[in-house]
Write a protein that holds these residues in place. Structure first.
Motif, mmCIF file in Angstrom:
data_model
loop_
_atom_site.group_PDB
_atom_site.id
_atom_site.type_symbol
_atom_site.label_atom_id
_atom_site.label_comp_id
_atom_site.label_asym_id
_atom_site.label_seq_id
_atom_site.Cartn_x
_atom_site.Cartn_y
_atom_site.Cartn_z
ATOM 1 N N GLY A 56 0.477 -0.552 3.752
ATOM 2 C CA GLY A 56 1.424 -1.532 3.261
ATOM 3 C C GLY A 56 0.846 -2.373 2.138
ATOM 4 O O GLY A 56 1.492 -3.274 1.637
ATOM 5 N N LEU A 58 -0.475 -3.615 -1.472
ATOM 6 C CA LEU A 58 0.020 -3.519 -2.842
ATOM 7 C C LEU A 58 -0.909 -2.641 -3.690
ATOM 8 O O LEU A 58 -2.119 -2.808 -3.645
ATOM 9 N N ASN A 117 8.713 1.545 -2.495
ATOM 10 C CA ASN A 117 9.192 0.336 -3.173
ATOM 11 C C ASN A 117 8.601 0.167 -4.571
ATOM 12 O O ASN A 117 8.246 -0.937 -4.970
ATOM 13 N N TYR A 141 4.116 -0.986 -9.847
ATOM 14 C CA TYR A 141 3.498 -1.391 -8.582
ATOM 15 C C TYR A 141 4.349 -0.972 -7.397
ATOM 16 O O TYR A 141 5.545 -0.732 -7.531
ATOM 17 N N SER A 143 3.900 -0.238 -2.665
ATOM 18 C CA SER A 143 3.112 -0.439 -1.450
ATOM 19 C C SER A 143 2.687 0.913 -0.903
ATOM 20 O O SER A 143 3.509 1.798 -0.717
ATOM 21 N N ILE B 3 -1.296 -8.163 1.150
ATOM 22 C CA ILE B 3 -0.268 -8.332 0.119
ATOM 23 C C ILE B 3 0.514 -7.046 0.029
ATOM 24 O O ILE B 3 -0.078 -5.969 -0.038
ATOM 25 N N SER B 4 1.829 -7.159 0.021
ATOM 26 C CA SER B 4 2.659 -5.966 -0.040
ATOM 27 C C SER B 4 3.938 -6.280 -0.785
ATOM 28 O O SER B 4 4.372 -7.429 -0.824
ATOM 29 N N ASN B 5 4.557 -5.265 -1.372
ATOM 30 C CA ASN B 5 5.867 -5.547 -1.967
ATOM 31 C C ASN B 5 6.995 -4.974 -1.117
ATOM 32 O O ASN B 5 8.103 -4.815 -1.575
ATOM 33 N N MET B 6 6.672 -4.690 0.158
ATOM 34 C CA MET B 6 7.721 -4.280 1.109
ATOM 35 C C MET B 6 8.020 -5.452 2.033
ATOM 36 O O MET B 6 7.248 -6.395 2.125
ATOM 37 N N GLU B 7 9.146 -5.360 2.753
ATOM 38 C CA GLU B 7 9.434 -6.440 3.698
ATOM 39 C C GLU B 7 9.153 -6.030 5.145
ATOM 40 O O GLU B 7 9.242 -6.844 6.040
ATOM 41 N N VAL B 8 8.811 -4.744 5.332
ATOM 42 C CA VAL B 8 8.415 -4.251 6.650
ATOM 43 C C VAL B 8 7.013 -3.670 6.497
ATOM 44 O O VAL B 8 6.758 -2.910 5.577
ATOM 45 N N ILE B 9 6.085 -4.073 7.362
ATOM 46 C CA ILE B 9 4.726 -3.552 7.269
ATOM 47 C C ILE B 9 4.488 -2.587 8.425
ATOM 48 O O ILE B 9 4.629 -2.966 9.585
ATOM 49 N N ASN B 79 6.961 -8.731 0.081
ATOM 50 C CA ASN B 79 8.009 -8.702 -0.942
ATOM 51 C C ASN B 79 7.550 -9.270 -2.292
ATOM 52 O O ASN B 79 8.308 -9.953 -2.968
ATOM 53 N N VAL B 80 6.322 -8.960 -2.663
ATOM 54 C CA VAL B 80 5.741 -9.500 -3.897
ATOM 55 C C VAL B 80 6.399 -8.870 -5.126
ATOM 56 O O VAL B 80 6.675 -7.676 -5.160
ATOM 57 N N ARG B 81 6.686 -9.687 -6.132
ATOM 58 C CA ARG B 81 7.224 -9.207 -7.412
ATOM 59 C C ARG B 81 6.412 -9.821 -8.543
ATOM 60 O O ARG B 81 5.900 -10.928 -8.411
#
Lengths: 147, 106
Positions: A56, A58, A117, A141, A143, B3-9, B79-81
């Motif tokens: 997960g 980045l 994503n 970018y 995940s 850190i992730s740009n998803m909302e589910v890990i 949900n990083v942008r």
């Protein structure tokens, strides 16, 4: 007269070195894309039901690419008539493929199987003094997840 | 800190959402790199100096976002942008934002 000589030298240098580099870059891209083809990339989010156990994190890939002098001059002339600017198309295509590869490489180092994503962003990093397009940054970018 | 740009890990559950966190930095390129880039503009290809500059700056924006998240007691940002805007000639703002969360092992 001197100005004309300088202009033609730059034009020749841009054409020669620029197209040689572009050819090499395309060949290099093809090889690296094949080596990293086991990592699948998606631009949608992870489904509610999935079989991934971990990850997960980045992953980012970015590159700033610049057009060569010859292409810039050709594009400037073409802009007068409008239509398709092939030289900028190839520039951005190369940039995007390179950025994706860097992102995939980062995921590969984490032992990831897929990247979800994925988002793209393109920004002109400088307008330059010479009124023409000088450089473009491509950012991608996503995940990375593991099974 | 994840850190992730998803909302589910995958493999984790989100215990609590703590709200928006953000970080930004404005950078200008320096003259030395600019001159080198000027040469490269004739030949075309990657401007390595600029690529590094942008990723360093983006890292800085990310660090600032993480500092905010840490202050809230988060152990992850989801949900990083990213966003990039040129504010003046030769200067760019790099902006990162996301949602600070407390994650639990599932």
């Amino acid at each position: 007269m001197l100005e004309l000589i300088i202009f033609l030298t730059l034009l020749g240098l841009g054409y020669g070195v620029g197209s040689y580099r572009e050819k090499n870059h395309y060949a290099d891209l093809a090889v690296r894309e094949k080596a990293l083809s086991h990592i699948a990339v998606f631009d949608h989010k992870l489904a509610a039901e999935h079989d991934f156990q971990a990850g997960g994190d980045l992953v980012i890939g970015n590159v700033v690419v610049s057009s060569d002098y010859f292409k810039t001059v050709v594009a400037t002339i073409k802009k007068f008539f409008g239509g398709r600017l092939r030289s900028y198309e190839t520039l951005l295509e190369r940039g995007r493929r390179e950025a994706i590869l860097r992102m995939k490489q980062m995921a590969h180092e984490q032992g990831a199987d897929c990247i979800y994503n994925v988002r793209f962003e393109t920004a002109a990093t400088s307008q330059g003094a010479s009124n023409t397009l000088s450089s473009v940054e491509v950012l991608v970018y996503g995940s990375a997840v593991r099974r | 800190m994840l850190i992730s740009n998803m909302e589910v890990i995958p493999g984790r559950t989100i215990k609590q959402h703590l709200g928006l966190v953000q970080g930004s930095t404005v950078r200008a390129k320096h003259v030395g790199r600019d001159i080198m880039a000027g040469f490269k503009n004739i030949l075309g290809g990657e401007l390595v100096g600029y690529t590094e500059l942008m990723s360093e700056a983006r890292e800085e924006a990310k660090e600032r976002m993480l500092a905010q998240a840490q202050q809230l007691g988060a152990n992850g940002v989801i949900n990083v942008r990213f966003a990039t805007a040129s504010v003046a000639q030769g200067a760019a703002e790099l902006f990162a934002y996301g949602t600070a969360v407390i994650l639990d092992d599932a």
